[in-house]
Design an enzyme around this catalytic site. Structure first.
Site, PDB file in Angstrom:
ATOM      1  N   GLY A 181       0.986  -1.049   0.055  1.00 37.58           N
ATOM      2  CA  GLY A 181       0.099   0.099   0.027  1.00 37.58           C
ATOM      3  C   GLY A 181       0.902   1.205  -0.092  1.00 37.58           C
ATOM      4  O   GLY A 181       2.104   1.131  -0.543  1.00 37.58           O
ATOM      5  N   CYS A 182       0.328   2.300   1.003  1.00 39.55           N
ATOM      6  CA  CYS A 182       1.045   3.540   0.701  1.00 39.55           C
ATOM      7  C   CYS A 182       2.409   3.487   1.083  1.00 39.55           C
ATOM      8  O   CYS A 182       2.657   3.062   2.509  1.00 39.55           O
ATOM      9  CB  CYS A 182       0.334   4.425   1.678  1.00 39.55           C
ATOM     10  SG  CYS A 182       1.157   5.887   2.027  1.00 39.55           S
TER      11      CYS A 182
END
Length: 230
Positions: free
Chosen positions: A56-57
């Site tokens: 993810g981020c």
């Protein structure tokens, strides 16, 4: 979904905390998990090693690993696509094959690769989510392991199989092992983002809790200071 835009929006977002609705999938899934202790122990020998994690981020992935003892470097970047599209605005538009990822350098005599895997799946990434993590949706937010040597690959394969058989997660494990390709360092403003922007709304809501969980769940591996990229 983009994370509050890029730096132009950071100042605006810093005072606003992204809060998912109490019953939303993102809210329910963004919780630490006690991932099983690995049965296959990594034996990588002496000397610093590198590994790449996509979860993810990359702000949160980098932030967590920057607080792990034995990690000597944590660099946010892009993996899986070409040099021509290794740019934040292009990647977040979709279709580039890149994943936001973090390349870490670590001392296996302090923290082994199998221990890094357990930390990753306990406090960083939900391995049951396909092409998303938390509030971020898209293939560039997929979770993936990118081994850089044969021992890491063997350990990663064994651990994913162990995770699937553990029944710790109620849904199937979808995290994949990806072959190593060129890792492209992200723009300067993404490096050490959590340390530089502790009050940013996204950091407060989604990433600081991951570091807090690291401290509680892995006290022997946690270091209070943030390892800044030099």
């Amino acid at each position: 979904m983009k994370r509050f835009g890029i730096l132009a929006a950071a100042a605006i977002a810093a005072s606003a905390i992204y809060v998912a609705a109490p019953n939303s999938p993102a809210h329910a899934l963004e919780k630490p998990v006690n991932a099983p202790a690995p049965k296959r122990i990594a034996r990588e020998g002496a000397g610093l090693k590198t590994a790449i994690f996509a979860g993810g981020c990359f702000w949160g992935v980098e932030g967590v690993f920057s607080h792990v003892k034995g990690v000597k470097s944590a660099v946010a970047g892009y993996h899986g696509g070409s040099a021509a599209t290794a740019k934040y605005n292009r990647i977040t538009a979709g279709g580039t094959a890149h994943a936001e990822a973090v390349k870490i350098t670590y001392d296996p005599y302090v923290v082994r690769y199998d221990e890094l895997l357990r930390i990753f799946f306990s406090v960083v990434a939900d391995p049951t989510l396909k092409n998303r993590q938390g509030p971020d949706v898209g293939a560039h937010y997929r979770s993936a392991l990118v081994p850089t040597n044969s021992e890491q690959r063997a350990v990663a394969e064994a651990y994913l199989a162990q995770m699937e058989a553990s029944n710790v997660w109620s849904r199937p494990i979808v995290t994949k092992i990806e072959s190593q390709r060129t890792f492209y360092r992200a723009e300067t403003y993404h490096q050490d983002f959590m340390a530089k922007n502790p009050g940013h709304g996204y950091i407060v809501r989604w990433d600081k809790p991951k570091v807090d969980a690291l401290k509680v769940m892995f006290p022997r591996d946690f270091k209070a200071s943030f390892l800044r990229d030099n």
